[in-house]
Design an enzyme around this catalytic site. Structure first.
Site, PDB file in Angstrom:
ATOM      1  N   SER A  14      38.477  33.999  33.089  1.00  0.00           N
ATOM      2  CA  SER A  14      39.782  33.497  32.639  1.00  0.00           C
ATOM      3  C   SER A  14      40.275  34.193  31.368  1.00  0.00           C
ATOM      4  O   SER A  14      39.516  34.409  30.426  1.00  0.00           O
ATOM      5  CB  SER A  14      39.707  31.992  32.373  1.00  0.00           C
ATOM      6  OG  SER A  14      40.911  31.583  31.745  1.00  0.00           O
ATOM      7  N   LYS A  15      41.565  34.509  31.372  1.00  0.00           N
ATOM      8  CA  LYS A  15      42.183  35.174  30.217  1.00  0.00           C
ATOM      9  C   LYS A  15      42.720  34.158  29.211  1.00  0.00           C
ATOM     10  O   LYS A  15      43.203  34.541  28.141  1.00  0.00           O
ATOM     11  CB  LYS A  15      43.375  36.036  30.677  1.00  0.00           C
ATOM     12  CG  LYS A  15      43.041  37.052  31.745  1.00  0.00           C
ATOM     13  CD  LYS A  15      42.508  38.319  31.120  1.00  0.00           C
ATOM     14  CE  LYS A  15      42.333  39.414  32.139  1.00  0.00           C
ATOM     15  NZ  LYS A  15      41.161  40.218  31.895  1.00  0.00           N
ATOM     16  N   SER A  16      42.709  32.872  29.569  1.00  0.00           N
ATOM     17  CA  SER A  16      43.345  31.866  28.697  1.00  0.00           C
ATOM     18  C   SER A  16      42.755  31.830  27.287  1.00  0.00           C
ATOM     19  O   SER A  16      43.517  31.782  26.311  1.00  0.00           O
ATOM     20  CB  SER A  16      43.278  30.486  29.347  1.00  0.00           C
ATOM     21  OG  SER A  16      44.070  30.491  30.501  1.00  0.00           O
ATOM     22  N   THR A  59      41.721  25.507  36.083  1.00  0.00           N
ATOM     23  CA  THR A  59      41.862  26.552  37.095  1.00  0.00           C
ATOM     24  C   THR A  59      40.963  26.226  38.283  1.00  0.00           C
ATOM     25  O   THR A  59      40.360  25.144  38.351  1.00  0.00           O
ATOM     26  CB  THR A  59      41.609  27.951  36.475  1.00  0.00           C
ATOM     27  OG1 THR A  59      41.935  28.939  37.454  1.00  0.00           O
ATOM     28  CG2 THR A  59      40.176  28.160  35.999  1.00  0.00           C
ATOM     29  N   LYS A  63      42.288  21.958  40.245  1.00  0.00           N
ATOM     30  CA  LYS A  63      43.677  21.539  39.993  1.00  0.00           C
ATOM     31  C   LYS A  63      44.072  20.260  40.742  1.00  0.00           C
ATOM     32  O   LYS A  63      44.818  19.443  40.215  1.00  0.00           O
ATOM     33  CB  LYS A  63      44.656  22.667  40.350  1.00  0.00           C
ATOM     34  CG  LYS A  63      44.550  23.865  39.400  1.00  0.00           C
ATOM     35  CD  LYS A  63      45.600  24.913  39.690  1.00  0.00           C
ATOM     36  CE  LYS A  63      45.333  26.171  38.899  1.00  0.00           C
ATOM     37  NZ  LYS A  63      46.342  27.198  39.038  1.00  0.00           N
ATOM     38  N   ASP A  99      52.286  26.351  36.179  1.00  0.00           N
ATOM     39  CA  ASP A  99      52.204  27.575  37.004  1.00  0.00           C
ATOM     40  C   ASP A  99      53.558  27.896  37.634  1.00  0.00           C
ATOM     41  O   ASP A  99      54.072  29.013  37.502  1.00  0.00           O
ATOM     42  CB  ASP A  99      51.191  27.403  38.145  1.00  0.00           C
ATOM     43  CG  ASP A  99      49.752  27.497  37.672  1.00  0.00           C
ATOM     44  OD1 ASP A  99      49.480  28.262  36.723  1.00  0.00           O
ATOM     45  OD2 ASP A  99      48.892  26.812  38.254  1.00  0.00           O
ATOM     46  N   ALA A 120      51.455  31.395  52.571  1.00  0.00           N
ATOM     47  CA  ALA A 120      51.683  29.957  52.725  1.00  0.00           C
ATOM     48  C   ALA A 120      50.524  29.143  52.155  1.00  0.00           C
ATOM     49  O   ALA A 120      50.281  28.013  52.566  1.00  0.00           O
ATOM     50  CB  ALA A 120      51.889  29.636  54.211  1.00  0.00           C
ATOM     51  N   GLY A 121      49.816  29.720  51.178  1.00  0.00           N
ATOM     52  CA  GLY A 121      48.688  29.025  50.554  1.00  0.00           C
ATOM     53  C   GLY A 121      49.124  28.201  49.354  1.00  0.00           C
ATOM     54  O   GLY A 121      50.306  27.850  49.222  1.00  0.00           O
ATOM     55  N   GLY A 122      48.178  27.894  48.476  1.00  0.00           N
ATOM     56  CA  GLY A 122      48.433  27.018  47.328  1.00  0.00           C
ATOM     57  C   GLY A 122      49.567  27.514  46.440  1.00  0.00           C
ATOM     58  O   GLY A 122      50.432  26.723  46.029  1.00  0.00           O
ATOM     59  N   GLY A 221      51.780  39.754  38.590  1.00  0.00           N
ATOM     60  CA  GLY A 221      51.345  38.398  38.248  1.00  0.00           C
ATOM     61  C   GLY A 221      51.090  38.168  36.773  1.00  0.00           C
ATOM     62  O   GLY A 221      50.928  37.021  36.346  1.00  0.00           O
TER      63      GLY A 221
HETATM   64  P1  NDP Z   1      45.358  30.866  49.383  1.00  0.00           P
HETATM   65  O1  NDP Z   1      43.977  31.258  49.748  1.00  0.00           O
HETATM   66  O2  NDP Z   1      45.680  29.433  49.242  1.00  0.00           O
HETATM   67  O3  NDP Z   1      46.433  31.510  50.447  1.00  0.00           O
HETATM   68  C1  NDP Z   1      46.255  32.718  50.993  1.00  0.00           C
HETATM   69  C2  NDP Z   1      47.527  33.116  51.781  1.00  0.00           C
HETATM   70  O4  NDP Z   1      47.483  34.522  51.875  1.00  0.00           O
HETATM   71  C3  NDP Z   1      47.624  32.602  53.203  1.00  0.00           C
HETATM   72  O5  NDP Z   1      48.964  32.335  53.515  1.00  0.00           O
HETATM   73  C4  NDP Z   1      47.069  33.762  54.044  1.00  0.00           C
HETATM   74  O6  NDP Z   1      47.611  33.845  55.343  1.00  0.00           O
HETATM   75  C5  NDP Z   1      47.557  34.921  53.241  1.00  0.00           C
HETATM   76  N1  NDP Z   1      46.737  36.126  53.359  1.00  0.00           N
HETATM   77  C6  NDP Z   1      45.475  36.331  52.876  1.00  0.00           C
HETATM   78  N2  NDP Z   1      45.080  37.597  53.132  1.00  0.00           N
HETATM   79  C7  NDP Z   1      46.109  38.209  53.774  1.00  0.00           C
HETATM   80  C8  NDP Z   1      46.319  39.522  54.292  1.00  0.00           C
HETATM   81  N3  NDP Z   1      45.369  40.476  54.211  1.00  0.00           N
HETATM   82  N4  NDP Z   1      47.505  39.794  54.873  1.00  0.00           N
HETATM   83  C9  NDP Z   1      48.468  38.861  54.945  1.00  0.00           C
HETATM   84  N5  NDP Z   1      48.337  37.595  54.491  1.00  0.00           N
HETATM   85  C10 NDP Z   1      47.163  37.271  53.909  1.00  0.00           C
HETATM   86  O7  NDP Z   1      45.671  31.644  48.075  1.00  0.00           O
HETATM   87  P2  NDP Z   1      46.347  31.143  46.700  1.00  0.00           P
HETATM   88  O8  NDP Z   1      47.738  30.742  46.953  1.00  0.00           O
HETATM   89  O9  NDP Z   1      45.427  30.178  46.030  1.00  0.00           O
HETATM   90  O10 NDP Z   1      46.290  32.486  45.840  1.00  0.00           O
HETATM   91  C11 NDP Z   1      46.937  33.646  46.278  1.00  0.00           C
HETATM   92  C12 NDP Z   1      46.934  34.709  45.194  1.00  0.00           C
HETATM   93  O11 NDP Z   1      47.627  34.243  44.034  1.00  0.00           O
HETATM   94  C13 NDP Z   1      45.554  35.141  44.714  1.00  0.00           C
HETATM   95  O12 NDP Z   1      45.526  36.549  44.764  1.00  0.00           O
HETATM   96  C14 NDP Z   1      45.495  34.656  43.269  1.00  0.00           C
HETATM   97  O13 NDP Z   1      44.741  35.554  42.478  1.00  0.00           O
HETATM   98  C15 NDP Z   1      46.951  34.663  42.873  1.00  0.00           C
HETATM   99  N6  NDP Z   1      47.339  33.734  41.757  1.00  0.00           N
HETATM  100  C16 NDP Z   1      47.926  34.249  40.616  1.00  0.00           C
HETATM  101  C17 NDP Z   1      48.335  33.423  39.571  1.00  0.00           C
HETATM  102  C18 NDP Z   1      48.958  34.020  38.315  1.00  0.00           C
HETATM  103  O14 NDP Z   1      49.059  33.346  37.293  1.00  0.00           O
HETATM  104  N7  NDP Z   1      49.410  35.243  38.341  1.00  0.00           N
HETATM  105  C19 NDP Z   1      48.173  31.946  39.642  1.00  0.00           C
HETATM  106  C20 NDP Z   1      47.570  31.508  40.874  1.00  0.00           C
HETATM  107  C21 NDP Z   1      47.171  32.382  41.882  1.00  0.00           C
HETATM  108  P3  NDP Z   1      46.971  33.034  56.611  1.00  0.00           P
HETATM  109  O15 NDP Z   1      47.508  31.642  56.542  1.00  0.00           O
HETATM  110  O16 NDP Z   1      47.445  33.786  57.808  1.00  0.00           O
HETATM  111  O17 NDP Z   1      45.470  33.093  56.443  1.00  0.00           O
END
Ligand code: NDP
Length: 256
Positions: A14-16, A59, A63, A99, A120-122, A221
Site C-alpha cells: 500500500s502507498k497510503s 483495502t 471494504k 474511491d 463489471a467487478g467491484g 489509476g
Molecule cells: P474484479 O476482480 O472485481 O473485476 C474484474 C473485472 O475485470 C471483471 O469484469 C472481469 O471480467 C474483467 N477482466 C479481468 N481480466 C480480464 C481480461 N483479461 N480481459 C477482459 N476483462 C477482464 O476487479 P476490481 O474491480 O476489484 O479491480 C480491478 C482493477 O482495479 C485492478 O487492477 C485493481 O488494481 C484496480 N483498482 C485501482 C484502484 C486505484 O485507486 N487506482 C482502486 C481499486 C482497484 P469477467 O466478468 O468476464 O471475468
C-alpha cells in the site's frame, strides 16, 4: 503508536503510508500513519478501537466488512456497500467511501457526456454509482446482472460505440499485455472518444497505449489513488483542504 493506519491483507504494497506521512511532514502535523495487516475482516472495527487510532483506510479484502460493521455509514458508501475510510467521532467509528468520489475528482476537468465502463467487478460497481447514466461493457454476461438500471453489453452484443469517455476497470494489462476488450471493439470506441482512463497504476497498460495512438487524452489509476487519498485526508482532519495543493504533494511523493 500510529494516529492513522491502513487495514489490509496483504498491506505491505500500500502507498497510503508514504502519501499521508509525507503530507503530515509537509504541513508540520504531529501525526503518524502506519499499516496493519488484518487477517480477520470481522475484527476491523474492534481493532480500530483497540489501536485507538483517529482514522483508517481500508483495502482488499476488508471494504465490505468495514461497511457492515462501522457504527454508522455516510454518503455514497451507503449505496456502494463498501467502505475505504474510517473516522473516529467520539466513541463511534464512521465509514465513508472516497474511491468513487476520488475518481470523479480525478476527471473533473474533463468535459464528457457519455461514458462507457469496461469491466463489471467491484471497481465498476462503485464507479457506476457516481457516474449516473453510464454504459457497461464486460467480457462475459454473469457480472452484468448487477447493473439492472444500466445499459450493458458483452463483447458479442455491443452495438453502440459512441462515448466520449472510456474507463477501463478490468485487471487486463495489470500482469500481462492483454487489452480489456477485442482490439476491433476498442478501435471503434477510440475513434469516437475524447478521453480514456485506466484504474491500473504503476505501468502504462496496453489499453492506455492504444488510446494514445488515437490521440485521446489519458489518465491512469494514479490520479484515482491520489484523489481518494485527498478526500480521505479531508475526512481525517475534519476540514476542506486545497485539493489541488494536496494532490500535488501526493503526486510528488508517488512519482518520486
Ligand atoms: P474484479 O476482480 O472485481 O473485476 C474484474 C473485472 O475485470 C471483471 O469484469 C472481469 O471480467 C474483467 N477482466 C479481468 N481480466 C480480464 C481480461 N483479461 N480481459 C477482459 N476483462 C477482464 O476487479 P476490481 O474491480 O476489484 O479491480 C480491478 C482493477 O482495479 C485492478 O487492477 C485493481 O488494481 C484496480 N483498482 C485501482 C484502484 C486505484 O485507486 N487506482 C482502486 C481499486 C482497484 P469477467 O466478468 O468476464 O471475468
Amino acid at each position: 503508536m500510529s494516529d492513522f493506519v491502513i487495514f489490509g491483507n496483504p498491506v505491505s504494497h500500500s502507498k497510503s503510508p508514504l502519501m499521508h506521512n509525507y503530507f503530515f511532514k509537509k504541513f508540520n502535523l504531529p501525526y503518524c500513519y502506519g499499516r496493519y495487516e488484518l487477517k480477520d475482516s470481522q475484527k476491523i472495527i474492534e481493532k480500530f478501537k483497540s489501536l485507538n487510532v483517529k482514522g483508517a483506510n481500508v483495502t482488499i479484502p476488508h471494504k465490505e466488512a468495514a461497511f457492515k460493521l462501522a457504527d454508522e455509514v455516510r454518503g455514497i458508501a451507503k449505496k456502494i456497500g463498501a467502505v475505504n475510510t474510517l473516522v473516529r467521532e467520539g466513541d463511534k467509528v464512521i465509514g465513508y467511501n472516497t474511491d468513487a468520489p476520488g475518481f470523479l475528482e480525478a476527471i473533473k476537468d474533463w468535459k464528457w457526456e457519455r461514458a462507457l465502463i469496461i469491466g463489471a467487478g467491484g471497481t465498476a460497481k462503485a464507479l457506476s454509482f457516481v457516474l449516473g447514466d453510464v454504459f457497461i461493457l464486460n467480457r462475459s454476461k454473469e457480472r452484468l446482472k448487477f447493473f439492472k438500471d444500466k445499459k450493458t453489453f458483452t463483447w458479442d452484443s455491443i452495438d453502440d460505440f459512441d462515448y466520449d469517455l472510456i474507463i477501463n476497470t478490468t485487471s487486463a494489462g495489470l500482469n500481462d499485455n492483454s487489452l480489456p476488450a477485442r482490439r476491433e471493439i476498442l478501435e471503434k470506441l477510440f475513434k469516437n472518444a475524447k478521453y480514456a482512463i485506466d484504474v491500473i497504476y504503476g505501468k502504462e497498460t496496453p489499453f492506455l497505449k492504444m488510446a494514445k495512438e488515437f490521440n485521446l487524452k489519458t489518465k491512469n489509476g494514479l490520479d484515482m489513488l491520489v484523489y481518494q487519498g485527498v478526500l480521505a485526508m479531508e475526512l481525517f482532519l475534519g476540514k476542506r483542504l486545497n485539493r489541488e495543493e494536496v494532490a500535488k504533494i501526493y503526486f510528488d511523493i508517488l512519482r518520486g
